[in-house]
Scaffold this motif. Structure first.
Motif, PDB file in Angstrom:
ATOM      1  N   MET A   1      37.297 -24.654 -49.086  1.00  0.00           N
ATOM      2  CA  MET A   1      37.613 -26.163 -48.842  1.00  0.00           C
ATOM      3  C   MET A   1      37.792 -26.967 -50.181  1.00  0.00           C
ATOM      4  N   SER A   2      38.955 -27.248 -50.605  1.00  0.00           N
ATOM      5  CA  SER A   2      39.173 -28.094 -51.517  1.00  0.00           C
ATOM      6  C   SER A   2      40.198 -29.266 -51.427  1.00  0.00           C
ATOM      7  N   ASN A   3      39.916 -30.404 -51.864  1.00  0.00           N
ATOM      8  CA  ASN A   3      40.798 -31.535 -51.899  1.00  0.00           C
ATOM      9  C   ASN A   3      40.328 -32.390 -53.192  1.00  0.00           C
ATOM     10  N   ALA A   4      40.831 -33.490 -53.002  1.00  0.00           N
ATOM     11  CA  ALA A   4      40.943 -34.234 -54.470  1.00  0.00           C
ATOM     12  C   ALA A   4      39.263 -34.588 -54.770  1.00  0.00           C
ATOM     13  N   THR A   5      38.634 -34.684 -53.986  1.00  0.00           N
ATOM     14  CA  THR A   5      37.042 -35.208 -54.086  1.00  0.00           C
ATOM     15  C   THR A   5      36.252 -33.987 -53.659  1.00  0.00           C
ATOM     16  N   THR A   6      36.402 -32.839 -53.100  1.00  0.00           N
ATOM     17  CA  THR A   6      35.795 -32.024 -52.583  1.00  0.00           C
ATOM     18  C   THR A   6      36.117 -30.749 -52.993  1.00  0.00           C
ATOM     19  N   TRP A   7      35.019 -29.872 -53.502  1.00  0.00           N
ATOM     20  CA  TRP A   7      35.378 -28.448 -53.937  1.00  0.00           C
ATOM     21  C   TRP A   7      34.354 -27.468 -53.329  1.00  0.00           C
ATOM     22  N   ILE A   8      34.385 -26.740 -52.278  1.00  0.00           N
ATOM     23  CA  ILE A   8      33.649 -25.715 -51.834  1.00  0.00           C
ATOM     24  C   ILE A   8      34.012 -24.223 -52.151  1.00  0.00           C
ATOM     25  N   GLN A   9      33.491 -23.357 -52.567  1.00  0.00           N
ATOM     26  CA  GLN A   9      33.932 -22.269 -52.865  1.00  0.00           C
ATOM     27  C   GLN A   9      32.433 -21.264 -52.863  1.00  0.00           C
ATOM     28  N   LEU A  10      32.981 -19.941 -51.906  1.00  0.00           N
ATOM     29  CA  LEU A  10      31.978 -19.104 -51.892  1.00  0.00           C
ATOM     30  C   LEU A  10      32.462 -17.815 -52.593  1.00  0.00           C
ATOM     31  N   GLN A  11      31.922 -17.460 -53.375  1.00  0.00           N
ATOM     32  CA  GLN A  11      32.639 -16.408 -54.135  1.00  0.00           C
ATOM     33  C   GLN A  11      31.468 -15.206 -54.785  1.00  0.00           C
ATOM     34  N   GLU A  12      32.054 -14.062 -55.155  1.00  0.00           N
ATOM     35  CA  GLU A  12      31.141 -13.117 -55.619  1.00  0.00           C
ATOM     36  C   GLU A  12      31.147 -13.030 -57.195  1.00  0.00           C
ATOM     37  N   THR A  13      31.706 -13.631 -57.865  1.00  0.00           N
ATOM     38  CA  THR A  13      31.976 -13.673 -59.484  1.00  0.00           C
ATOM     39  C   THR A  13      31.635 -14.996 -59.816  1.00  0.00           C
ATOM     40  N   PRO A  14      31.114 -14.928 -60.948  1.00  0.00           N
ATOM     41  CA  PRO A  14      30.487 -16.266 -61.586  1.00  0.00           C
ATOM     42  C   PRO A  14      31.509 -17.331 -61.627  1.00  0.00           C
ATOM     43  N   LEU A  15      30.944 -18.605 -61.499  1.00  0.00           N
ATOM     44  CA  LEU A  15      31.783 -19.816 -61.525  1.00  0.00           C
ATOM     45  C   LEU A  15      32.249 -20.093 -62.662  1.00  0.00           C
ATOM     46  N   SER A  16      33.716 -20.469 -62.779  1.00  0.00           N
ATOM     47  CA  SER A  16      34.060 -20.938 -64.353  1.00  0.00           C
ATOM     48  C   SER A  16      33.601 -22.254 -64.712  1.00  0.00           C
ATOM     49  N   VAL A  17      32.959 -22.515 -65.619  1.00  0.00           N
ATOM     50  CA  VAL A  17      32.575 -23.903 -66.162  1.00  0.00           C
ATOM     51  C   VAL A  17      33.743 -24.613 -66.386  1.00  0.00           C
ATOM     52  N   ASP A  18      34.626 -24.093 -67.051  1.00  0.00           N
ATOM     53  CA  ASP A  18      35.731 -24.932 -67.454  1.00  0.00           C
ATOM     54  C   ASP A  18      36.460 -25.287 -65.956  1.00  0.00           C
ATOM     55  N   ASP A  19      36.743 -24.413 -64.961  1.00  0.00           N
ATOM     56  CA  ASP A  19      37.172 -24.813 -63.726  1.00  0.00           C
ATOM     57  C   ASP A  19      36.382 -25.982 -63.084  1.00  0.00           C
ATOM     58  N   ALA A  20      35.063 -25.976 -63.232  1.00  0.00           N
ATOM     59  CA  ALA A  20      34.339 -27.113 -62.672  1.00  0.00           C
ATOM     60  C   ALA A  20      34.377 -28.324 -63.439  1.00  0.00           C
TER      61      ALA A  20
ATOM     62  N   ALA B   1      29.237 -23.592 -43.064  1.00  0.00           N
ATOM     63  CA  ALA B   1      28.886 -24.590 -42.073  1.00  0.00           C
ATOM     64  C   ALA B   1      27.690 -25.670 -42.685  1.00  0.00           C
ATOM     65  N   GLU B   2      26.865 -24.756 -43.561  1.00  0.00           N
ATOM     66  CA  GLU B   2      25.630 -25.687 -43.959  1.00  0.00           C
ATOM     67  C   GLU B   2      25.969 -26.432 -45.080  1.00  0.00           C
ATOM     68  N   ILE B   3      26.917 -25.782 -45.919  1.00  0.00           N
ATOM     69  CA  ILE B   3      27.472 -26.605 -47.168  1.00  0.00           C
ATOM     70  C   ILE B   3      28.283 -27.970 -46.676  1.00  0.00           C
ATOM     71  N   GLU B   4      28.746 -27.515 -45.654  1.00  0.00           N
ATOM     72  CA  GLU B   4      29.741 -28.724 -45.089  1.00  0.00           C
ATOM     73  C   GLU B   4      29.001 -29.822 -44.382  1.00  0.00           C
ATOM     74  N   ARG B   5      27.957 -29.525 -43.790  1.00  0.00           N
ATOM     75  CA  ARG B   5      27.097 -30.274 -43.228  1.00  0.00           C
ATOM     76  C   ARG B   5      26.104 -31.013 -44.171  1.00  0.00           C
ATOM     77  N   LEU B   6      25.801 -30.357 -45.422  1.00  0.00           N
ATOM     78  CA  LEU B   6      25.043 -31.135 -46.435  1.00  0.00           C
ATOM     79  C   LEU B   6      25.976 -32.167 -47.148  1.00  0.00           C
ATOM     80  N   LEU B   7      27.120 -31.543 -47.262  1.00  0.00           N
ATOM     81  CA  LEU B   7      28.346 -32.674 -47.917  1.00  0.00           C
ATOM     82  C   LEU B   7      28.507 -33.795 -47.111  1.00  0.00           C
ATOM     83  N   ALA B   8      28.580 -33.610 -45.776  1.00  0.00           N
ATOM     84  CA  ALA B   8      28.885 -34.808 -44.973  1.00  0.00           C
ATOM     85  C   ALA B   8      27.628 -35.981 -44.989  1.00  0.00           C
TER      86      ALA B   8
END
Length: 72
Positions: A1-20, A62-69
């Protein structure tokens, strides 16, 4: 899920600090603060050799989205 104010991403590779940082940057803010957690090599006299994480993706999302809400 990604929009102008929210970025949720599950991945097996390290998160890019530059992207964040790019996602968080806005000219309206005076700064961007990122926390980058690392694992210590030693805890008392016990060495950490590796960490493994696993999840059930549908439940995790689902849990991440619940916590976000709740946070919003």
């Amino acid at each position: 899920m990604s929009n102008a104010t929210t970025w949720i991403q599950l991945q097996e590779t390290p998160l890019s600090v530059d992207d964040a940082a790019s996602f968080l940057y806005t000219p309206a803010a005076g700064g961007v603060d990122l926390f980058i957690g690392t694992t210590r090599q030693w805890t008392d006299s016990k060495e950490t050799l590796k960490l493994e994480y696993e999840c059930y993706p549908a439940m995790a999302r689902a849990e991440i989205e619940r916590l976000l809400a709740e946070a919003q």
